[in-house]
Design a protein around this motif. Structure first.
Motif, short mmCIF file in Angstrom:
data_model
loop_
_atom_site.label_atom_id
_atom_site.label_comp_id
_atom_site.label_asym_id
_atom_site.label_seq_id
_atom_site.Cartn_x
_atom_site.Cartn_y
_atom_site.Cartn_z
N MET A 1 39.76 40.33 57.77
CA MET A 1 39.57 40.09 56.35
C MET A 1 38.08 40.11 56.02
N SER A 2 37.72 40.73 54.93
CA SER A 2 36.35 40.69 54.43
C SER A 2 36.39 40.32 52.96
N ILE A 3 35.29 39.78 52.48
CA ILE A 3 35.21 39.36 51.08
C ILE A 3 34.75 40.54 50.24
N PRO A 4 35.52 40.92 49.22
CA PRO A 4 35.14 42.07 48.39
C PRO A 4 33.82 41.85 47.66
N VAL A 5 33.15 42.95 47.35
CA VAL A 5 31.91 42.93 46.56
C VAL A 5 32.15 43.74 45.30
N ILE A 6 31.89 43.13 44.15
CA ILE A 6 32.11 43.79 42.86
C ILE A 6 30.79 43.90 42.11
N ASP A 7 30.53 45.07 41.56
CA ASP A 7 29.36 45.28 40.71
C ASP A 7 29.70 44.78 39.31
N PHE A 8 29.00 43.73 38.88
CA PHE A 8 29.30 43.07 37.61
C PHE A 8 28.33 43.51 36.50
N SER A 9 27.59 44.59 36.72
CA SER A 9 26.53 44.96 35.78
C SER A 9 27.06 45.25 34.39
N ALA A 10 28.29 45.73 34.26
CA ALA A 10 28.83 46.06 32.93
C ALA A 10 29.00 44.83 32.05
N PHE A 11 29.14 43.64 32.68
CA PHE A 11 29.36 42.41 31.91
C PHE A 11 28.35 41.35 32.33
N SER A 12 27.19 41.80 32.78
CA SER A 12 26.16 40.87 33.24
C SER A 12 25.58 40.10 32.07
N LEU A 13 24.75 39.11 32.38
CA LEU A 13 24.14 38.28 31.34
C LEU A 13 23.18 39.06 30.45
N THR A 14 22.84 40.27 30.86
CA THR A 14 21.94 41.09 30.06
C THR A 14 22.69 42.06 29.15
N GLU A 15 24.01 42.06 29.23
CA GLU A 15 24.82 42.98 28.44
C GLU A 15 25.60 42.22 27.37
N ASP A 16 25.53 42.72 26.13
CA ASP A 16 26.24 42.07 25.03
C ASP A 16 27.66 42.60 24.85
N ASP A 17 27.88 43.83 25.27
CA ASP A 17 29.19 44.47 25.08
C ASP A 17 29.68 45.06 26.39
N VAL A 18 30.98 45.03 26.55
CA VAL A 18 31.60 45.68 27.70
C VAL A 18 32.77 46.51 27.17
N SER A 19 32.87 47.75 27.60
CA SER A 19 33.93 48.63 27.11
C SER A 19 35.27 48.21 27.70
N GLU A 20 36.34 48.65 27.06
CA GLU A 20 37.68 48.34 27.56
C GLU A 20 37.89 48.94 28.94
N GLU A 21 37.36 50.14 29.15
CA GLU A 21 37.49 50.77 30.46
C GLU A 21 36.78 49.96 31.53
N GLN A 22 35.57 49.50 31.22
CA GLN A 22 34.82 48.69 32.17
C GLN A 22 35.51 47.36 32.43
N MET A 23 36.05 46.75 31.38
CA MET A 23 36.75 45.48 31.55
C MET A 23 38.00 45.66 32.41
N CYS A 24 38.71 46.72 32.20
CA CYS A 24 39.91 46.98 33.01
C CYS A 24 39.56 47.15 34.48
N SER A 25 38.46 47.84 34.74
CA SER A 25 38.03 48.04 36.13
C SER A 25 37.64 46.72 36.77
N LEU A 26 36.83 45.92 36.06
CA LEU A 26 36.42 44.63 36.59
C LEU A 26 37.61 43.72 36.83
N SER A 27 38.51 43.65 35.86
CA SER A 27 39.64 42.72 35.98
C SER A 27 40.60 43.13 37.09
N SER A 28 40.77 44.43 37.29
CA SER A 28 41.64 44.89 38.37
C SER A 28 41.06 44.50 39.73
#
Length: 307
Positions: free
Chosen positions: A1-28
């Protein structure tokens, strides 16, 4: 088992908006991590490695002082919150079946400017870090809600009072001093096996040492990824989701005999509001309803000889 790594840049503290496509990818990705492992690394969150290092440096200055200098800031000495303040070595036992943990910490439950702080630098850096972690944790909750096809307000409405006396979330710098193997008690470790208490936890690590229990029943070593934050599901979120998201036990053992290494990290434990009632979101009665504070109090009482 390894711990997954996710790039959160689309919804980082420096971003005001996240697209539906990006949100779907992050949430999945997040749903898979929290369903299968219970832990995930997020990188590019907007909280930088440099700012975490500054907080850790400030907390280390405090921890390296003699105990008599730290005593005035002890936990249970602040009227704002009995859990606020310094916790010395061996006071807390996260596994109640072991001797006290060989670590010390400073529980920051309030960022009010008029309370007693160890120094102006300590106050400024830790208060800022608390607010940054709060904002990031609420963004993570938003993604988690999306992954379960829920309105984000289902989670967010139970965390409206973070940073006030109506919520018990805590920012916690931790310091694991060198271990004298000749003085260690039987079965004593740096941090006993436990699961966290609230909604989610966030951990910024300076050193290795953390181990996480895998589904196969073996503890695995968690790496340090500079600039990334380790996030895990806590008990109330597991209850809330009727075990869809899993709260996993973890620990920090002693270093090898003769190893004088120290360990430092910064944790943020997000709790539901004290009066928020946590019930199973699927409508089942798998877990009885409980308020955020009642559950926390029960767990704290088990970790300390007296709360």
């Amino acid at each position: 088992m390894s711990i997954p790594v996710i790039d959160f840049s689309a919804f980082s503290l420096t971003e005001d908006d996240v697209s539906e496509e990006q949100m779907c990818s992050l949430s999945s990705q997040m749903k898979t991590a929290f369903t299968d492992v219970g832990f995930v690394f997020l990188k590019n969150t907007g909280i930088t490695h440099e700012e975490v290092e500054r907080v850790l440096d400030a907390s280390k200055k405090f921890f390296l002082q003699p105990d008599e200098k730290k005593q005035p800031f002890s936990r249970r000495s602040f009227s704002i919150n009995e859990n606020h303040g310094w916790v010395s070595c061996e006071i807390e036992r996260l596994n109640p079946n072991r001797p006290g943990d060989l670590k010390e910490s400073y529980n920051i439950c309030s960022v009010l400017p008029d309370i007693k702080w160890p120094s102006a630098e300590f106050q400024e850096l830790h208060a800022s870090s608390f607010l940054r972690c709060q904002e990031l944790s609420l963004r993570v909750l938003t993604v988690m809600a999306h992954s379960l096809d829920l309105d984000p307000d289902v989670f967010l409405s139970a965390h409206r009072f973070v940073g006030t006396d109506r919520n018990s979330s805590v920012l916690r710098p931790l310091y694991y001093p060198p271990v004298d193997s000749e003085k260690v008690k039987k079965d004593q470790v740096r941090c006993g096996e436990h699961s966290d208490y609230g909604s989610i936890s966030m951990l910024f690590q300076r050193n290795e040492g953390l181990q996480v229990l895998s589904r196969s029943g073996e503890y695995i070593n968690v790496p340090v990824i500079p600039g990334a934050v380790l996030i895990n599901i806590a008990d109330l979120m597991q209850r809330w989701t009727s075990d869809q998201f899993i709260s996993v036990r973890h620990r920090v053992l002693l270093p090898p005999a003769g190893d004088s290494c120290t360990r430092q990290c910064l944790a943020f434990f997000l709790q539901p509001d004290d009066e928020a009632v946590i019930t199973c979101l699927d409508g089942s009665n798998k877990y009885p309803p409980v308020t955020g504070y009642d559950y926390l109090l029960k767990r704290l009482q088990a970790s300390y000889d007296q709360f």
